[in-house]
Design a protein around this motif. Sequence first.
Motif, PDB file in Angstrom:
ATOM      1  N   ARG B  24      39.191  -1.219   8.374  1.00  0.00           N
ATOM      2  CA  ARG B  24      40.522  -1.279   8.389  1.00  0.00           C
ATOM      3  C   ARG B  24      41.223   0.118   8.429  1.00  0.00           C
ATOM      4  O   ARG B  24      42.087   0.729   9.126  1.00  0.00           O
ATOM      5  N   ASP B  28      42.874   1.792  11.397  1.00  0.00           N
ATOM      6  CA  ASP B  28      44.444   1.845  11.527  1.00  0.00           C
ATOM      7  C   ASP B  28      44.775   3.425  11.518  1.00  0.00           C
ATOM      8  O   ASP B  28      45.967   3.832  11.035  1.00  0.00           O
ATOM      9  N   TYR B  87      39.502   3.420  17.686  1.00  0.00           N
ATOM     10  CA  TYR B  87      38.218   2.667  17.283  1.00  0.00           C
ATOM     11  C   TYR B  87      38.578   1.499  16.814  1.00  0.00           C
ATOM     12  O   TYR B  87      39.631   1.257  16.203  1.00  0.00           O
ATOM     13  N   ARG B  88      37.665   0.502  17.023  1.00  0.00           N
ATOM     14  CA  ARG B  88      37.752  -0.615  16.441  1.00  0.00           C
ATOM     15  C   ARG B  88      36.505  -1.138  15.812  1.00  0.00           C
ATOM     16  O   ARG B  88      35.257  -1.386  16.761  1.00  0.00           O
ATOM     17  N   LEU B  90      33.827  -4.093  14.309  1.00  0.00           N
ATOM     18  CA  LEU B  90      33.448  -5.155  13.968  1.00  0.00           C
ATOM     19  C   LEU B  90      32.181  -5.147  13.054  1.00  0.00           C
ATOM     20  O   LEU B  90      31.068  -4.507  13.253  1.00  0.00           O
ATOM     21  N   VAL B  91      32.445  -5.738  11.910  1.00  0.00           N
ATOM     22  CA  VAL B  91      31.399  -5.677  10.766  1.00  0.00           C
ATOM     23  C   VAL B  91      30.870  -7.186  10.593  1.00  0.00           C
ATOM     24  O   VAL B  91      31.646  -8.080  10.400  1.00  0.00           O
ATOM     25  N   PHE B 110      27.157  -3.125  12.082  1.00  0.00           N
ATOM     26  CA  PHE B 110      28.278  -2.986  12.617  1.00  0.00           C
ATOM     27  C   PHE B 110      28.381  -2.624  14.199  1.00  0.00           C
ATOM     28  O   PHE B 110      27.068  -2.225  14.656  1.00  0.00           O
ATOM     29  N   LEU B 111      29.395  -2.786  14.827  1.00  0.00           N
ATOM     30  CA  LEU B 111      29.575  -2.318  16.011  1.00  0.00           C
ATOM     31  C   LEU B 111      30.889  -1.644  16.147  1.00  0.00           C
ATOM     32  O   LEU B 111      31.775  -2.121  15.696  1.00  0.00           O
ATOM     33  N   VAL B 113      33.582   0.033  18.995  1.00  0.00           N
ATOM     34  CA  VAL B 113      34.132   0.005  20.170  1.00  0.00           C
ATOM     35  C   VAL B 113      35.398   1.323  19.965  1.00  0.00           C
ATOM     36  O   VAL B 113      36.143   1.451  19.367  1.00  0.00           O
ATOM     37  N   ILE B 115      38.282   3.059  22.038  1.00  0.00           N
ATOM     38  CA  ILE B 115      39.547   2.909  23.179  1.00  0.00           C
ATOM     39  C   ILE B 115      39.922   4.242  23.618  1.00  0.00           C
ATOM     40  O   ILE B 115      40.578   4.867  22.695  1.00  0.00           O
ATOM     41  N   MET B 121      37.733   1.055  27.399  1.00  0.00           N
ATOM     42  CA  MET B 121      36.931   0.797  26.075  1.00  0.00           C
ATOM     43  C   MET B 121      35.422   0.865  26.405  1.00  0.00           C
ATOM     44  O   MET B 121      34.910   0.191  27.469  1.00  0.00           O
ATOM     45  N   ASP B 122      34.817   1.246  25.593  1.00  0.00           N
ATOM     46  CA  ASP B 122      32.966   1.127  25.460  1.00  0.00           C
ATOM     47  C   ASP B 122      32.584   1.157  23.998  1.00  0.00           C
ATOM     48  O   ASP B 122      33.129   1.454  23.092  1.00  0.00           O
ATOM     49  N   ILE B 123      31.242   0.824  24.140  1.00  0.00           N
ATOM     50  CA  ILE B 123      30.610   0.837  22.710  1.00  0.00           C
ATOM     51  C   ILE B 123      30.226   2.004  22.539  1.00  0.00           C
ATOM     52  O   ILE B 123      29.428   3.009  22.906  1.00  0.00           O
ATOM     53  N   PHE B 124      30.784   2.373  21.230  1.00  0.00           N
ATOM     54  CA  PHE B 124      30.700   3.931  20.838  1.00  0.00           C
ATOM     55  C   PHE B 124      29.374   3.839  19.976  1.00  0.00           C
ATOM     56  O   PHE B 124      28.451   4.758  19.991  1.00  0.00           O
ATOM     57  N   ALA B 125      29.050   3.214  19.060  1.00  0.00           N
ATOM     58  CA  ALA B 125      27.972   2.938  18.206  1.00  0.00           C
ATOM     59  C   ALA B 125      27.793   1.639  17.758  1.00  0.00           C
ATOM     60  O   ALA B 125      28.680   0.681  17.584  1.00  0.00           O
TER      61      ALA B 125
END
Lengths: 162, 162, 162
Positions: B24, B28, B87-88, B90-91, B110-111, B113, B115, B121-125
């Motif tokens: 977060r 953020d 970035y977003r 997801l863990v 983790f993933l 995304v 933006i 939006m794409d998958i960054f890592a």
Amino acid sequence: MATGDSRAARLLPLVSRLNADYARAIDDDRLADWPGFFVERCVYKITSADNYRRGLEAGVVYADSRGMLEDRVTALREANVYERQAYRHLVGAPAILGEADGAVRAETPFLVVRIMRSGTMDIFATGRYVDLLVKDGSGLRFRERIVVCDSSRFDTLLAIPL
Amino acid sequence: MATGDSRAARLLPLVSRLNADYARAIDDDRLADWPGFFVERCVYKITSADNYRRGLEAGVVYADSRGMLEDRVTALREANVYERQAYRHLVGAPAILGEADGAVRAETPFLVVRIMRSGTMDIFATGRYVDLLVKDGSGLRFRERIVVCDSSRFDTLLAIPL
Amino acid sequence: MATGDSRAARLLPLVSRLNADYARAIDDDRLADWPGFFVERCVYKITSADNYRRGLEAGVVYADSRGMLEDRVTALREANVYERQAYRHLVGAPAILGEADGAVRAETPFLVVRIMRSGTMDIFATGRYVDLLVKDGSGLRFRERIVVCDSSRFDTLLAIPL
């Protein structure tokens, strides 16, 4: 929900952990560990949401014993020596839906990303696990895991366990 | 698993929460908070699954103190003023793998995304966190966080903490 | 954090479960169940991170009663008969941020994948839920759910609840 709320609350971390360990085994490429998440007489199936909704029994992948899962791992090992991709599972929070005959019904959303050797990443599959879980020794195992994929495109889905 | 099951069960929500707070802070864009998730003498490294498997020490990013992490944040702030992506994270659920010297070993998928300002939006890592966690004051902090990325393509990975 | 740590720890599984049930209702295409996750006098809004940061009140979608949510479901049903895509929510761990007037403040990251009838999957939205939750009967309901999307591109966002 057939299951009492407090019982569901107690089961939740166990189901979560089974899902995490299952995904980690696949993503770490420890496929030999994969059949061990199932009881001896089990059902493992990969199907599409469309087929599942219409009650069609046939899945793209079907196994009804741990032995069949072991055969599948062997076949994958032999076929895939030269083209190794990596996969990453992201698994959501399970919903505990009820209990019957000592088995727990649960549903859990998932997303699998495929990482090509070139470095390209794409969404490989999304869907939900529809599971029957039973106590086996100190933990939970799958009596049934139906992998219901949102997409009906399955060309390469045969590559790995989901 | 070296850790007793009940101890692991007790640690799980704490590790989950640390991961959520960490993600977060980055998403953020509160990068100044990021070094505070680590103890003073720490290791932070971003590497690839290939390099990690082969035991190669070199990572794309390497820091061995909280001060180095703070320097990194400053450098990012200066470099990135004009091109802000979001970035977003997801863990997934952490796996508690054991305990030694008062530190907890955990692994978590983790993933991330990315933006772009255009909205794309794409998958960054994708990958897993390989962590050593220690009690510090009222919560947990990282003594070591190795970010093992599934992909070996790192061109833009230098942009943000993962 | 205004909330005591032990209270937050107690709330966490309840918030997690509400989020999981909410996502499952949408992804299972049980849209009629969706308004039931809110109290009668509620706020539901979809907005962008940019607008949210700047304090702009206007959202792409705005509703301030359960009745408006029900109307929305009806409209979606009428408009979308012929073009049905599927969606898959992946929802992260909630952060419990405090408590006031009997409501709990929480933030939770999310990712939504869209699955076209052709089988194509893409990232539809990422962001965070900014929520006010209240006890209502045996569980929690949303008094307010602000869906803060990372991307500002909203062309098709109107299609489904997020």
